[in-house]
Design a protein around this motif. Structure first.
Motif, PDB file in Angstrom:
ATOM      1  N   TYR A   1      12.079   6.476  13.582  1.00  0.00           N
ATOM      2  CA  TYR A   1      13.269   5.681  13.862  1.00  0.00           C
ATOM      3  C   TYR A   1      13.525   4.688  12.722  1.00  0.00           C
ATOM      4  O   TYR A   1      14.663   4.565  12.252  1.00  0.00           O
ATOM      5  CB  TYR A   1      13.123   4.976  15.216  1.00  0.00           C
ATOM      6  N   ARG A   2      12.469   4.017  12.262  1.00  0.00           N
ATOM      7  CA  ARG A   2      12.613   3.158  11.076  1.00  0.00           C
ATOM      8  C   ARG A   2      12.743   4.010   9.813  1.00  0.00           C
ATOM      9  O   ARG A   2      13.376   3.615   8.852  1.00  0.00           O
ATOM     10  CB  ARG A   2      11.403   2.237  10.931  1.00  0.00           C
ATOM     11  N   LYS A   3      12.060   5.143   9.810  1.00  0.00           N
ATOM     12  CA  LYS A   3      12.064   6.094   8.688  1.00  0.00           C
ATOM     13  C   LYS A   3      11.596   5.448   7.381  1.00  0.00           C
ATOM     14  O   LYS A   3      12.143   5.705   6.307  1.00  0.00           O
ATOM     15  CB  LYS A   3      13.452   6.724   8.503  1.00  0.00           C
ATOM     16  N   ARG A   4      10.593   4.616   7.495  1.00  0.00           N
ATOM     17  CA  ARG A   4       9.993   4.029   6.299  1.00  0.00           C
ATOM     18  C   ARG A   4       8.550   3.640   6.594  1.00  0.00           C
ATOM     19  O   ARG A   4       8.165   3.438   7.750  1.00  0.00           O
ATOM     20  CB  ARG A   4      10.782   2.820   5.793  1.00  0.00           C
ATOM     21  N   LEU A   5       7.751   3.554   5.542  1.00  0.00           N
ATOM     22  CA  LEU A   5       6.360   3.119   5.604  1.00  0.00           C
ATOM     23  C   LEU A   5       6.222   1.894   4.723  1.00  0.00           C
ATOM     24  O   LEU A   5       6.613   1.921   3.550  1.00  0.00           O
ATOM     25  CB  LEU A   5       5.436   4.242   5.109  1.00  0.00           C
ATOM     26  N   SER A   6       5.669   0.824   5.271  1.00  0.00           N
ATOM     27  CA  SER A   6       5.501  -0.416   4.505  1.00  0.00           C
ATOM     28  C   SER A   6       4.032  -0.765   4.384  1.00  0.00           C
ATOM     29  O   SER A   6       3.277  -0.677   5.358  1.00  0.00           O
ATOM     30  CB  SER A   6       6.253  -1.569   5.177  1.00  0.00           C
ATOM     31  N   MET A   7       3.633  -1.154   3.183  1.00  0.00           N
ATOM     32  CA  MET A   7       2.239  -1.454   2.894  1.00  0.00           C
ATOM     33  C   MET A   7       2.135  -2.827   2.234  1.00  0.00           C
ATOM     34  O   MET A   7       2.836  -3.104   1.250  1.00  0.00           O
ATOM     35  CB  MET A   7       1.678  -0.391   1.941  1.00  0.00           C
ATOM     36  N   LEU A   8       1.284  -3.688   2.792  1.00  0.00           N
ATOM     37  CA  LEU A   8       1.005  -4.981   2.178  1.00  0.00           C
ATOM     38  C   LEU A   8      -0.252  -4.821   1.336  1.00  0.00           C
ATOM     39  O   LEU A   8      -1.314  -4.447   1.849  1.00  0.00           O
ATOM     40  CB  LEU A   8       0.800  -6.057   3.236  1.00  0.00           C
ATOM     41  N   VAL A   9      -0.137  -5.090   0.041  1.00  0.00           N
ATOM     42  CA  VAL A   9      -1.271  -4.930  -0.864  1.00  0.00           C
ATOM     43  C   VAL A   9      -1.474  -6.195  -1.685  1.00  0.00           C
ATOM     44  O   VAL A   9      -0.518  -6.931  -1.983  1.00  0.00           O
ATOM     45  CB  VAL A   9      -1.075  -3.727  -1.811  1.00  0.00           C
TER      46      VAL A   9
END
Length: 305
Positions: A59-67
């Motif tokens: 539904y968001r169609k994204r992957l977020s990564m905190l690095v």
């Protein structure tokens, strides 16, 4: 993987590196896009570590990564272009210049259209600097991000696809394509498969019509594009209600409901998921030979109504 480019279409190591960071630390389900990104170009991660992750969903169609990367805390997001643009407030060019997204958006969408017309599946990449003390993120942090560029992928049809499609046609089996790819990419791939002139229905159009209307239209549609995962099952059920016996092939987690809804389901199985099972191509060949040897059951050849 075809290329990693900045917003102006120039090859960009920075875009490739941020995409690599996003994919290398991903801990959700295995997928070919992240695998392609990890293989496209590798980078030293000795000065980088994962802090948190907002997994991909349909539904968001994204992957977020905190690095944590070289002393900075960065939130890096990749996903469907429009869904990435939805959480961006600025665009950052290769020289570091920031500009309002709304001013640059027409050019971004035009480049996206150009890539799509070439049959390139195109994702967007964005990032956001966060405070050095921040070690966790939530959905609210996906806002006012900086659009960095594009990730393009090329997955050409296999050489024997056209011959296989013709064999199915000779057996009286009608081929329909259901894909989440945008309309332009889907049209280009269809033409490569010799299916030019296909009648198209998109996910947004499906969302606006009733089940009855979909049942009336589905039989005459060759290509369903921009389809959401839950719409796949809806399409299968519409075809069945129209009198067809439906076979469905799918290999992703978003295909599960459609596979269950179909009368005949082909599921790709490959190592390492099931090491004792044959690879994808062999599974398909076995299924196809069985289907052909049976001369395609009548319901698979034509509507029963």
């Amino acid at each position: 993987m075809h290329a990693a480019t900045d917003a102006r279409g120039a090859a960009s190591d920075r875009v490739a590196r941020y995409a690599f960071l996003n994919a290398a630390f991903e801990t959700g389900f295995n997928n070919p896009i992240d695998a392609a990104l990890r293989q496209f170009k590798t980078f030293d991660l000795s000065a980088s570590r994962k802090l948190d992750e907002i997994p991909y969903d349909f539904y968001r169609k994204r992957l977020s990564m905190l690095v944590a990367d070289a002393g900075q805390h960065l939130l890096i997001s990749k996903g469907a272009l429009h869904n990435i643009l939805d959480v961006c407030g600025h665009i950052e060019h290769a020289d570091g210049e920031l500009a309002e997204l709304e001013q640059a958006k027409p050019a971004i969408l035009e480049r996206y259209k150009s890539y799509s017309e070439q049959g390139l599946r195109t994702l967007g990449l964005a990032y956001k600097p966060l405070a050095s003390g921040q070690s966790g993120v939530s959905g609210g942090d996906e806002s006012d991000m900086r659009f960095l560029g594009f990730l393009t992928f090329f997955d050409p049809p296999k050489a024997d696809c056209i011959a296989t499609i013709q064999q199915l046609k000779d057996l009286g089996v009608t081929l329909k394509i259901i894909t989440g790819d945008n309309r332009l990419v889907a049209e280009t791939v269809s033409q490569q498969l010799g299916l030019g002139g296909s009648k198209i229905l998109t996910g947004p159009e499906i969302a606006r019509i009733s089940d009855q209307a979909l049942t009336q239209q589905a039989g005459g549609i060759d290509l369903f594009a921009e389809v959401e995962p839950n719409q796949k099952e809806r399409i299968i059920m519409a075809l069945k209600k129209a009198g067809f016996v439906v076979g469905y092939m799918g290999d992703g987690i978003n295909d599960v409901s459609a596979l269950h809804a179909a009368d005949v389901a082909f599921r790709w199985i490959a190592p390492p998921m099931w090491r004792k099972m044959p690879p994808k191509s062999y599974c398909w060949k076995k299924a196809y030979r069985y289907w052909s040897a049976a001369s395609a059951p009548a319901g698979l050849r034509s509507p029963t109504r």
